[in-house]
Design a protein around this motif. Structure first.
Motif, PDB file in Angstrom:
ATOM      1  N   THR A 219       0.781  -1.125   0.086  1.00 24.19           N
ATOM      2  CA  THR A 219       0.003  -0.108   0.073  1.00 24.19           C
ATOM      3  C   THR A 219       0.820   1.316   0.063  1.00 24.19           C
ATOM      4  O   THR A 219       1.927   1.586   0.784  1.00 24.19           O
ATOM      5  CB  THR A 219      -1.072   0.055   1.229  1.00 24.19           C
ATOM      6  OG1 THR A 219      -1.701  -1.127   1.318  1.00 24.19           O
ATOM      7  CG2 THR A 219      -1.807   1.119   1.235  1.00 24.19           C
ATOM      8  N   LEU A 220       0.825   2.175  -1.130  1.00 25.81           N
ATOM      9  CA  LEU A 220       1.185   3.472  -0.875  1.00 25.81           C
ATOM     10  C   LEU A 220       0.327   4.637  -0.739  1.00 25.81           C
ATOM     11  O   LEU A 220      -0.499   4.774  -1.597  1.00 25.81           O
ATOM     12  CB  LEU A 220       2.187   3.594  -2.399  1.00 25.81           C
ATOM     13  CG  LEU A 220       2.874   2.422  -2.672  1.00 25.81           C
ATOM     14  CD1 LEU A 220       3.117   2.603  -4.263  1.00 25.81           C
ATOM     15  CD2 LEU A 220       4.139   2.792  -2.099  1.00 25.81           C
ATOM     16  N   LEU A 221       0.449   5.246   0.288  1.00 22.07           N
ATOM     17  CA  LEU A 221      -0.265   6.545   0.716  1.00 22.07           C
ATOM     18  C   LEU A 221      -0.054   7.678   0.597  1.00 22.07           C
ATOM     19  O   LEU A 221       1.482   8.101   0.984  1.00 22.07           O
ATOM     20  CB  LEU A 221      -0.764   6.316   2.075  1.00 22.07           C
ATOM     21  CG  LEU A 221      -1.566   7.212   2.752  1.00 22.07           C
ATOM     22  CD1 LEU A 221      -3.044   7.510   2.114  1.00 22.07           C
ATOM     23  CD2 LEU A 221      -1.909   7.333   4.211  1.00 22.07           C
ATOM     24  N   GLY A 222      -0.219   8.663  -0.303  1.00 22.34           N
ATOM     25  CA  GLY A 222       0.139   9.862  -0.488  1.00 22.34           C
ATOM     26  C   GLY A 222      -0.628  10.971   0.512  1.00 22.34           C
ATOM     27  O   GLY A 222      -1.766  11.294   0.170  1.00 22.34           O
ATOM     28  N   LYS A 223      -0.155  11.295   1.634  1.00 25.29           N
ATOM     29  CA  LYS A 223      -0.885  11.939   2.807  1.00 25.29           C
ATOM     30  C   LYS A 223      -1.270  13.212   2.291  1.00 25.29           C
ATOM     31  O   LYS A 223      -2.254  13.642   2.781  1.00 25.29           O
ATOM     32  CB  LYS A 223       0.106  11.803   3.951  1.00 25.29           C
ATOM     33  CG  LYS A 223       0.683  10.413   4.552  1.00 25.29           C
ATOM     34  CD  LYS A 223       1.263  10.530   5.793  1.00 25.29           C
ATOM     35  CE  LYS A 223       1.715   9.113   6.477  1.00 25.29           C
ATOM     36  NZ  LYS A 223       2.322   9.522   7.805  1.00 25.29           N
ATOM     37  N   ASP A 224      -0.402  14.054   1.566  1.00 26.64           N
ATOM     38  CA  ASP A 224      -0.890  15.508   1.254  1.00 26.64           C
ATOM     39  C   ASP A 224      -1.974  15.517   0.366  1.00 26.64           C
ATOM     40  O   ASP A 224      -2.778  16.358   0.335  1.00 26.64           O
ATOM     41  CB  ASP A 224       0.168  16.116   0.718  1.00 26.64           C
ATOM     42  CG  ASP A 224       1.265  16.292   1.774  1.00 26.64           C
ATOM     43  OD1 ASP A 224       1.043  16.488   2.877  1.00 26.64           O
ATOM     44  OD2 ASP A 224       2.415  16.888   1.307  1.00 26.64           O
ATOM     45  N   ILE A 225      -2.175  14.388  -0.559  1.00 25.76           N
ATOM     46  CA  ILE A 225      -3.465  14.341  -1.706  1.00 25.76           C
ATOM     47  C   ILE A 225      -4.382  13.473  -0.990  1.00 25.76           C
ATOM     48  O   ILE A 225      -5.512  13.319  -1.726  1.00 25.76           O
ATOM     49  CB  ILE A 225      -2.768  13.976  -2.956  1.00 25.76           C
ATOM     50  CG1 ILE A 225      -2.148  12.721  -2.812  1.00 25.76           C
ATOM     51  CG2 ILE A 225      -1.940  14.849  -3.372  1.00 25.76           C
ATOM     52  CD1 ILE A 225      -1.627  12.028  -4.141  1.00 25.76           C
ATOM     53  N   ASN A 226      -4.211  12.764   0.261  1.00 24.14           N
ATOM     54  CA  ASN A 226      -5.205  11.792   0.533  1.00 24.14           C
ATOM     55  C   ASN A 226      -5.660  10.761  -0.178  1.00 24.14           C
ATOM     56  O   ASN A 226      -6.800  10.460  -0.543  1.00 24.14           O
ATOM     57  CB  ASN A 226      -6.382  12.500   1.244  1.00 24.14           C
ATOM     58  CG  ASN A 226      -6.975  11.567   2.447  1.00 24.14           C
ATOM     59  OD1 ASN A 226      -6.512  10.955   3.054  1.00 24.14           O
ATOM     60  ND2 ASN A 226      -8.420  11.820   2.415  1.00 24.14           N
ATOM     61  N   LYS A 227      -4.786  10.151  -0.961  1.00 27.19           N
ATOM     62  CA  LYS A 227      -4.924   9.150  -2.018  1.00 27.19           C
ATOM     63  C   LYS A 227      -4.126   7.889  -1.925  1.00 27.19           C
ATOM     64  O   LYS A 227      -2.867   8.194  -1.266  1.00 27.19           O
ATOM     65  CB  LYS A 227      -4.956   9.604  -3.454  1.00 27.19           C
ATOM     66  CG  LYS A 227      -5.995  10.698  -3.936  1.00 27.19           C
ATOM     67  CD  LYS A 227      -5.630  11.013  -5.264  1.00 27.19           C
ATOM     68  CE  LYS A 227      -6.774  12.096  -5.487  1.00 27.19           C
ATOM     69  NZ  LYS A 227      -6.503  12.716  -7.123  1.00 27.19           N
ATOM     70  N   TYR A 228      -4.409   6.837  -1.943  1.00 24.29           N
ATOM     71  CA  TYR A 228      -3.740   5.357  -1.958  1.00 24.29           C
ATOM     72  C   TYR A 228      -3.764   4.643  -3.103  1.00 24.29           C
ATOM     73  O   TYR A 228      -4.972   4.664  -3.735  1.00 24.29           O
ATOM     74  CB  TYR A 228      -3.806   4.826  -0.563  1.00 24.29           C
ATOM     75  CG  TYR A 228      -5.076   4.057  -0.570  1.00 24.29           C
ATOM     76  CD1 TYR A 228      -4.963   2.333  -0.637  1.00 24.29           C
ATOM     77  CD2 TYR A 228      -6.286   4.688  -0.337  1.00 24.29           C
ATOM     78  CE1 TYR A 228      -6.367   1.800  -0.617  1.00 24.29           C
ATOM     79  CE2 TYR A 228      -7.453   3.741   0.003  1.00 24.29           C
ATOM     80  CZ  TYR A 228      -7.529   2.482  -0.274  1.00 24.29           C
ATOM     81  OH  TYR A 228      -8.509   1.644   0.030  1.00 24.29           O
ATOM     82  N   THR A 229      -2.893   3.975  -3.121  1.00 23.57           N
ATOM     83  CA  THR A 229      -2.901   2.659  -4.302  1.00 23.57           C
ATOM     84  C   THR A 229      -2.561   1.434  -3.594  1.00 23.57           C
ATOM     85  O   THR A 229      -1.593   1.257  -2.693  1.00 23.57           O
ATOM     86  CB  THR A 229      -2.002   3.095  -5.471  1.00 23.57           C
ATOM     87  OG1 THR A 229      -2.417   1.888  -6.543  1.00 23.57           O
ATOM     88  CG2 THR A 229      -0.553   2.866  -5.180  1.00 23.57           C
ATOM     89  N   GLN A 230      -2.909   0.077  -4.084  1.00 21.63           N
ATOM     90  CA  GLN A 230      -2.506  -1.019  -3.609  1.00 21.63           C
ATOM     91  C   GLN A 230      -2.068  -1.906  -4.858  1.00 21.63           C
ATOM     92  O   GLN A 230      -2.723  -2.003  -5.949  1.00 21.63           O
ATOM     93  CB  GLN A 230      -3.607  -1.698  -2.734  1.00 21.63           C
ATOM     94  CG  GLN A 230      -3.778  -0.790  -1.455  1.00 21.63           C
ATOM     95  CD  GLN A 230      -4.777  -1.784  -0.724  1.00 21.63           C
ATOM     96  OE1 GLN A 230      -5.673  -2.187  -1.019  1.00 21.63           O
ATOM     97  NE2 GLN A 230      -4.353  -1.694   0.792  1.00 21.63           N
ATOM     98  N   VAL A 231      -1.084  -2.763  -4.379  1.00 22.20           N
ATOM     99  CA  VAL A 231      -0.432  -3.592  -5.534  1.00 22.20           C
ATOM    100  C   VAL A 231      -0.098  -4.805  -4.991  1.00 22.20           C
ATOM    101  O   VAL A 231       0.454  -4.851  -3.969  1.00 22.20           O
ATOM    102  CB  VAL A 231       0.778  -3.040  -6.131  1.00 22.20           C
ATOM    103  CG1 VAL A 231       1.411  -3.895  -7.238  1.00 22.20           C
ATOM    104  CG2 VAL A 231       0.624  -1.422  -6.802  1.00 22.20           C
ATOM    105  N   GLU A 232      -0.624  -6.096  -5.612  1.00 22.11           N
ATOM    106  CA  GLU A 232      -0.312  -7.324  -5.180  1.00 22.11           C
ATOM    107  C   GLU A 232       1.285  -7.731  -5.382  1.00 22.11           C
ATOM    108  O   GLU A 232       1.560  -8.013  -6.596  1.00 22.11           O
ATOM    109  CB  GLU A 232      -1.501  -8.240  -5.748  1.00 22.11           C
ATOM    110  CG  GLU A 232      -2.620  -8.067  -5.425  1.00 22.11           C
ATOM    111  CD  GLU A 232      -2.936  -8.148  -3.640  1.00 22.11           C
ATOM    112  OE1 GLU A 232      -2.385  -9.097  -2.865  1.00 22.11           O
ATOM    113  OE2 GLU A 232      -3.488  -7.163  -3.108  1.00 22.11           O
ATOM    114  N   ILE A 233       2.112  -7.867  -4.438  1.00 26.03           N
ATOM    115  CA  ILE A 233       3.371  -8.180  -4.574  1.00 26.03           C
ATOM    116  C   ILE A 233       3.761  -9.276  -3.593  1.00 26.03           C
ATOM    117  O   ILE A 233       4.526  -9.083  -2.520  1.00 26.03           O
ATOM    118  CB  ILE A 233       4.456  -7.092  -4.621  1.00 26.03           C
ATOM    119  CG1 ILE A 233       3.955  -6.105  -5.476  1.00 26.03           C
ATOM    120  CG2 ILE A 233       5.887  -7.462  -5.210  1.00 26.03           C
ATOM    121  CD1 ILE A 233       4.806  -4.535  -5.478  1.00 26.03           C
TER     122      ILE A 233
END
Length: 377
Positions: A219-233
């Motif tokens: 999970t990668l969370l951009g705190k300033d933009i309040n968006k996140y993405t998730q990648v299965e690895i």
């Protein structure tokens, strides 16, 4: 690392002005010398007649300075395919190495490498420039057994730790078209649970990101933009580091130091190693170690004592004008039972919006959007 020939001189002139004394002095003081006059058959690694005196001089120099090691790097012009030129430059360097071994030089003191057409010192559009680019680079190197031993001890210690946490301060330098060095500073934290858990934070003037990996999902969370993405690895932290670097171009902070085989990763391509003695980082006495590769130098400070953890790492590009650096300094080091491990599960406490990785990737790097990468050279 490279010393370019004087542009007003041709390769023939440089070869005619050669002397063994000049070569020895250059290797002694600058640790580097551009050698012209060794000629090969076209598109082959066969030395032409006339090379004997230069090879004899090289062998004599190495016998006069038995503590020296010598790296032989072949260079070509840009005629032909890059892959073929790369292979040819290595073959030619190996031909010179073989000739020196035949003259009584221990092969352990010699290294052969090739840069192909990647590091020109003149314009490849002219015959004179191409002749200057066809050269042999001699680099004196040091092979410190103690430096490699200390680095290996650090790597073994890190690999044995089931839990690690630390804070860090990082600085990434870039060089503008005007030659100005600009530093991008950031700080953060790392918590690692082997073999497959890691959580990192990084904040700076252009970045504020949190990374969480639970062994399956990143999970990668951009705190300033309040968006996140998730990648299965799914897999280990070692696998995650490779995937992020090779597939997504999003390396973790101090990534090489997190891997169980950090020694192998750091030493890949190293031809020169030095033990520079002691230094002090954040009040801790450290061993200062320096290493060289074809395209980068790196220096690392390793804490002395029973916990040889990395205190500071500096990586310097030697093939980019201005020699930009990336440095990371470690603080608040903890390992084993002193580490407070969480569950490494992402908790969306700010109701962040989930997006595709391509829609958030530009917000997760160290470089601000108004910085534009230049073309490769």
């Amino acid at each position: 690392m490279l010393a370019s020939p004087v542009s007003a001189q041709t390769a023939e002139e440089l070869a005619s002005h050669y002397s063994r004394e000049d070569m020895q002095q250059a290797l002694k003081t600058r640790e580097q010398y551009e050698l012209y006059g060794l000629r090969f058959d076209s598109d082959k690694a066969t030395l032409q007649p006339g090379a004997e005196s230069l090879l004899d001089d090289l062998a004599t120099t190495l016998k006069n300075f038995p503590e020296w090691g010598l790296r032989i790097v072949g260079h070509t012009d840009a005629t032909g395919e890059p892959e073929a030129n790369q292979a040819l430059s290595v073959e030619r360097a190996n031909s010179i190495k073989t000739a020196l071994v035949e003259r009584g030089i221990d092969s352990a003191r010699l290294q052969a490498g090739g840069a192909g057409e990647r590091r020109p010192v003149a314009n490849n559009q002219t015959a004179e420039g191409r002749a200057l680019n066809r050269r042999v680079e001699l680099v004196r190197f040091t092979d410190s057994v103690e430096a490699k031993k200390l680095l290996k001890a650090m790597s073994d210690y890190l690999a044995a730790q089931k839990a690690i946490s630390f804070g860090y301060d990082a600085n990434l330098q870039v060089v503008s078209n005007a030659g100005q060095k600009l530093g991008l500073a950031s700080s953060g934290t790392v918590t690692l649970g082997r073999p497959d858990k890691v959580q990192t934070t990084r904040s700076g003037g252009f970045i504020n990101v949190e990374t969480v990996f639970d062994g399956k999902t990143l999970t990668l969370l951009g705190k300033d933009i309040n968006k996140y993405t998730q990648v299965e690895i799914p897999g280990t932290v070692d696998h995650l580091v490779d995937e992020l670097k090779d597939k997504y171009n999003l390396p973790l902070p101090a990534a090489d130091l997190l891997m169980t085989n950090s020694y192998d990763e750091l030493m890949m391509g190293v031809y020169d190693s030095k033990d520079l003695g002691s230094g002090v980082i954040n009040g801790a006495e450290c061993d200062s170690l320096a290493f060289r590769k074809d395209d980068v130098d790196f220096q690392i400070w390793v804490a002395q004592g029973q916990q040889p953890f990395p205190c500071r790492l500096v990586i310097t590009s030697t093939q980019v004008s201005g020699g930009p650096e990336y440095s990371v300094q470690v603080r608040d080091w903890k390992s084993g039972d002193a580490v407070m491990l969480g569950d490494f599960n992402f908790k969306n406490t700010t109701n962040a919006v989930m997006v595709d990785v391509k829609d958030i990737k530009s917000k997760l790097g160290d470089m601000p959007e108004n910085f534009v990468m230049g073309e490769g050279k």
